[in-house]
Design a protein around this motif. Structure first.
Motif, PDB file in Angstrom:
ATOM      1  N   LEU A  84       0.856  -1.177   0.000  1.00  0.00           N
ATOM      2  CA  LEU A  84       0.000   0.000   0.000  1.00  0.00           C
ATOM      3  C   LEU A  84       0.896   1.233   0.000  1.00  0.00           C
ATOM      4  O   LEU A  84       1.818   1.330   0.812  1.00  0.00           O
ATOM      5  CB  LEU A  84      -0.897   0.020   1.235  1.00  0.00           C
ATOM      6  CG  LEU A  84      -1.808  -1.197   1.425  1.00  0.00           C
ATOM      7  CD1 LEU A  84      -2.583  -1.063   2.723  1.00  0.00           C
ATOM      8  CD2 LEU A  84      -2.744  -1.353   0.248  1.00  0.00           C
ATOM      9  N   TYR A 133      -6.166   5.144   5.181  1.00  0.00           N
ATOM     10  CA  TYR A 133      -5.884   3.796   4.682  1.00  0.00           C
ATOM     11  C   TYR A 133      -6.142   2.823   5.831  1.00  0.00           C
ATOM     12  O   TYR A 133      -5.456   2.886   6.853  1.00  0.00           O
ATOM     13  CB  TYR A 133      -4.421   3.690   4.228  1.00  0.00           C
ATOM     14  CG  TYR A 133      -3.943   4.830   3.344  1.00  0.00           C
ATOM     15  CD1 TYR A 133      -3.691   4.635   1.985  1.00  0.00           C
ATOM     16  CD2 TYR A 133      -3.721   6.105   3.881  1.00  0.00           C
ATOM     17  CE1 TYR A 133      -3.241   5.683   1.185  1.00  0.00           C
ATOM     18  CE2 TYR A 133      -3.277   7.157   3.082  1.00  0.00           C
ATOM     19  CZ  TYR A 133      -3.038   6.942   1.739  1.00  0.00           C
ATOM     20  OH  TYR A 133      -2.590   7.979   0.960  1.00  0.00           O
ATOM     21  N   LEU A 168      -8.146  -2.934   0.897  1.00  0.00           N
ATOM     22  CA  LEU A 168      -7.838  -1.614   1.438  1.00  0.00           C
ATOM     23  C   LEU A 168      -9.091  -0.765   1.427  1.00  0.00           C
ATOM     24  O   LEU A 168      -9.713  -0.573   0.379  1.00  0.00           O
ATOM     25  CB  LEU A 168      -6.759  -0.923   0.596  1.00  0.00           C
ATOM     26  CG  LEU A 168      -6.507   0.554   0.953  1.00  0.00           C
ATOM     27  CD1 LEU A 168      -5.969   0.704   2.362  1.00  0.00           C
ATOM     28  CD2 LEU A 168      -5.598   1.223  -0.065  1.00  0.00           C
TER      29      LEU A 168
END
Length: 211
Positions: A84, A133, A168
């Motif tokens: 990520l 996130y 995510l």
């Protein structure tokens, strides 16, 4: 010569002056803290998908997910442990646990759910723009106060918190409000959670000098 009157004491006046000075300083500090909140947001940063350059991901939502929230799943391959990345440069304001972690791991994908976002990261991009996130696999690779560049790795895809599968959960905020996500200069089109829908996009979160 005496008048027979006791001397007058002025011990209260310095205390009053000090109190007034302290109050004035507090008022100035309060104004200094409030005024920036009244400034309009700056221009939208050129956010990129928070995944490596060239990867294709499915962005989706579903009823009850909340307007503008998106969940990202890779268009191909396993989601567990995928990198990520920061959508844009900024300063980490939160890097820790939101709610509780639960027990879902690559080895036990059907383990107990936690609460909230699990391991998560929040970035301040300046101009009243922030990104979030959630559901990272493990503790973030960044810490609060750290400056990150666009494309810098924040962590890996997981399923901590209230998550049914590895993915995510991502949000963009402008000031106090959540807004539609934009990537590479274009709106995602995900604006409501009235029904289940989504879009597949290719990441342009590339190192400098690469398309």
């Amino acid at each position: 010569m005496t008048t027979g009157q006791p001397p007058r004491h002025r011990t209260g006046r310095p205390a009053v002056r000090i109190a007034l000075a302290v109050g004035a300083v507090a008022a100035v500090l309060a104004v200094a803290a409030v005024v920036p909140l009244l400034w309009p947001p700056g221009p939208r940063p050129l956010f990129q998908l928070p995944v490596p350059c060239g990867e294709r991901w499915r962005l989706g939502t579903y009823p009850g997910h909340d307007d503008y929230d998106i969940d990202l799943f890779p268009a191909a391959g396993d989601a567990w442990g995928r990198p990520l990345l920061a959508s844009s440069a900024g300063t980490i304001t939160v890097a820790g646990i939101n709610g509780s972690l639960g027990g879902r791991t690559p080895e036990n994908p059907k383990g107990p759910r936690g609460r909230g976002g699990g391991y998560w990261v929040k970035i301040d991009h300046g101009g009243k723009w922030q990104t979030e996130y959630l559901h990272l696999l493990e503790p973030p690779l960044v810490r609060a106060g750290q400056r990150v560049a666009r494309g810098e790795q924040l962590g890996r895809v997981g399923s901590t918190g209230d998550s049914g599968a590895p993915h995510l959960h991502y949000e963009q905020h402008r000031g106090w409000e959540k807004v539609e996500t934009w990537f590479d200069g274009s709106a995602s089109g995900i604006t409501h959670d009235d029904t289940e829908y989504g879009v597949t996009l290719t990441s342009n979160n590339c190192p400098a000098g690469r398309p």
